[in-house]
Enzyme design. Structure first.
Site, mmCIF file in Angstrom:
data_model
loop_
_atom_site.group_PDB
_atom_site.id
_atom_site.type_symbol
_atom_site.label_atom_id
_atom_site.label_comp_id
_atom_site.label_asym_id
_atom_site.label_seq_id
_atom_site.Cartn_x
_atom_site.Cartn_y
_atom_site.Cartn_z
ATOM 1 N N GLU A 268 -1.873 3.743 7.083
ATOM 2 C CA GLU A 268 -1.410 5.139 7.165
ATOM 3 C C GLU A 268 -2.190 5.897 8.249
ATOM 4 O OE1 GLU A 268 -1.052 7.124 3.397
ATOM 5 O OE2 GLU A 268 -0.721 9.082 4.333
ATOM 6 N N GLU B 190 -6.216 1.997 -2.751
ATOM 7 C CA GLU B 190 -6.694 2.494 -1.461
ATOM 8 C C GLU B 190 -8.155 2.149 -1.226
ATOM 9 O OE1 GLU B 190 -5.997 6.719 -1.292
ATOM 10 O OE2 GLU B 190 -3.876 6.517 -1.769
ATOM 11 N N ASP C 83 1.464 2.759 -7.575
ATOM 12 C CA ASP C 83 0.126 3.183 -7.117
ATOM 13 C C ASP C 83 -0.866 3.224 -8.267
ATOM 14 O OD1 ASP C 83 -0.367 3.586 -4.437
ATOM 15 O OD2 ASP C 83 0.484 5.608 -4.403
ATOM 16 N N LYS D 37 -0.666 -0.995 -5.879
ATOM 17 C CA LYS D 37 -1.295 -0.614 -4.615
ATOM 18 C C LYS D 37 -2.561 0.175 -4.889
ATOM 19 C CE LYS D 37 0.469 2.697 -1.724
ATOM 20 N NZ LYS D 37 -0.664 3.648 -1.642
ATOM 21 N N ASP E 102 1.481 7.833 -5.686
ATOM 22 C CA ASP E 102 0.820 8.978 -6.323
ATOM 23 C C ASP E 102 1.001 10.244 -5.480
ATOM 24 O OD1 ASP E 102 -0.892 8.334 -4.272
ATOM 25 O OD2 ASP E 102 -2.688 8.168 -5.520
ATOM 26 N N SER E 103 1.726 10.117 -4.347
ATOM 27 C CA SER E 103 2.155 11.316 -3.607
ATOM 28 C C SER E 103 2.982 12.222 -4.502
ATOM 29 C CB SER E 103 2.962 10.922 -2.365
ATOM 30 O OG SER E 103 4.002 10.022 -2.696
HETATM 31 O O1 KIV Z 1 1.631 7.774 -2.462
HETATM 32 C C1 KIV Z 1 2.363 7.464 -1.498
HETATM 33 O O2 KIV Z 1 3.535 7.854 -1.406
HETATM 34 C C2 KIV Z 1 1.789 6.608 -0.474
HETATM 35 C C3 KIV Z 1 2.566 6.398 0.794
HETATM 36 C C4 KIV Z 1 2.632 7.623 1.599
HETATM 37 C C5 KIV Z 1 2.071 5.231 1.561
HETATM 38 O O3 KIV Z 1 0.722 6.080 -0.649
#
Ligand code: KIV
Length: 264
Positions: free
Chosen positions: A181, A114, A84, A112, A45-46
Site C-alpha cells: 500500500e 499488517e 483482516d 490478512k 478493517d477500513s
Molecule cells: O482494510 C482495507 O480495506 C485494506 C486495503 C485498503 C488494502 O487493508
C-alpha cells in the site's frame, strides 16, 4: 463461474494475468462483486472508517470483523474472501491463532495482517496450521499513529531495502499473498518481480500482479477527496454492477491503474 483459490491466483501470476480485489463489507455488494468476476474480496478493517465513521482502523474489533465476514460470505460463493485481523489481535503467536481461527470460522478463506519482520514467526505458525496468510507492507493503516499520518512509504533507500527484505522473509515464512500500500511504483515493481507469490497493489503503481480498491472509493461514495490512486468507476458507467465489471476488465487489461495513479 469457478471458485477462486490460491492456486488460481498463483497460476494467474505465472501466466502474467492480472487479477482484481475489492474491499467490501456486506452481502449485496459481495454478490455484485462475485457477478462482476472479481477474483478476491477483502473484508478490510477500513470498514472502521468507511462504515463506522472513525478516523482510523484502530477501533475495529474482532467481533465486528467476524460479523462483516459472515455477511460477505453469505452473498458470495466464488470469490476468494480475505478477512483482516484487527489492530491488537495478533500481538502474540497464540493470540494470532485464536484471531485467525475466528475469522476463518466466520467464512474467510485467508487472513490478512499488517507488518514486517516482527510477524515472521506468527506467519509461519499460521501457515503451518493450514491458515492461508496475506501479508501487508508499505502504508500499514493500523500503525498510522506511529507513522504520523497516511503517507507514502519506502521512499528512502534504507526503507525500500527493509521493505524488500521483509517481503522476502514473509514469503519464506509462508505468506501466500502480499498487499503493498502506497509505495513508489519502482519499489512495487522490484518487490513484485522478486516474489513468487502474487503482489496486490493499492497506491503501488501499475506493475503489481493485482489491484485492490475500497468499494466506497471506486463508487465515489466518499465525503473526502478520492485518493490519487483510485478512480470513480460509477461516474463513467452510472450503474454499480457495470462499474464493478469495468474495474475488473480494466485491471485485467492493464488499463487501470495508469502510471498517473502511482507515486514516484
Ligand atoms: O482494510 C482495507 O480495506 C485494506 C486495503 C485498503 C488494502 O487493508
Amino acid at each position: 463461474m469457478r471458485k477462486v483459490t490460491i492456486n488460481t491466483l498463483n497460476t494467474m501470476k505465472q501466466n502474467g494475468e492480472k487479477f482484481s480485489v475489492i474491499a467490501a463489507y456486506d452481502a449485496s455488494f459481495s454478490t455484485l462483486i462475485e457477478q462482476a468476476g472479481v477474483e478476491c474480496l477483502l473484508v478490510g478493517d477500513s470498514l472502521g472508517m468507511t462504515v463506522q465513521g472513525y478516523d482510523t482502523t484502530v477501533p475495529v474489533t474482532l467481533e465486528q470483523m467476524c460479523y462483516h465476514i459472515e455477511c460477505v460470505r453469505r452473498g458470495n460463493n466464488h470469490s476468494l474472501i480475505i478477512g483482516d485481523m484487527p489492530f491488537g489481535s495478533y500481538n502474540s503467536i497464540d493470540e494470532s491463532l485464536v484471531t485467525a481461527t475466528a475469522l476463518m470460522q466466520a467464512g474467510a478463506h485467508m487472513v490478512k495482517l499488517e507488518g514486517g519482520e516482527w510477524l515472521i514467526d506468527t506467519v509461519a505458525a499460521m501457515s503451518d496450521r493450514g491458515i492461508p496468510v496475506c501479508a501487508h507492507l508499505g502504508l500499514t493503516p493500523q500503525s498510522v499513529n506511529k507513522l504520523g499520518g497516511y503517507r507514502v512509504q519506502g521512499r528512502e533507500p534504507e526503507a525500500a531495502e527493509q521493505l524488500l527484505r521483509d517481503a522476502l522473509d514473509l514469503q519464506r515464512a509462508g505468506a501466500d499473498l502480499l498487499v503493498l500500500e502506497c509505495v513508489p511504483t519502482p519499489l512495487a515493481q522490484e518487490v513484485t518481480n522478486a516474489l513468487s507469490i502474487p503482489v496486490i497493489g493499492i497506491g503501488a503503481g501499475h506493475l503489481t500482479d493485482a489491484q485492490i480498491l475500497v468499494i466506497y472509493d471506486m463508487l465515489g461514495i466518499t465525503p473526502n477527496k478520492i485518493p490519487k490512486f483510485s478512480k470513480n468507476f460509477l461516474s463513467e458507467t452510472a450503474d454499480v454492477a457495470e462499474a464493478l465489471k469495468v474495474f475488473h476488465s480494466q485491471v485485467a487489461s492493464g488499463e487501470f491503474p495508469g502510471p498517473e495513479h502511482g507515486f514516484k
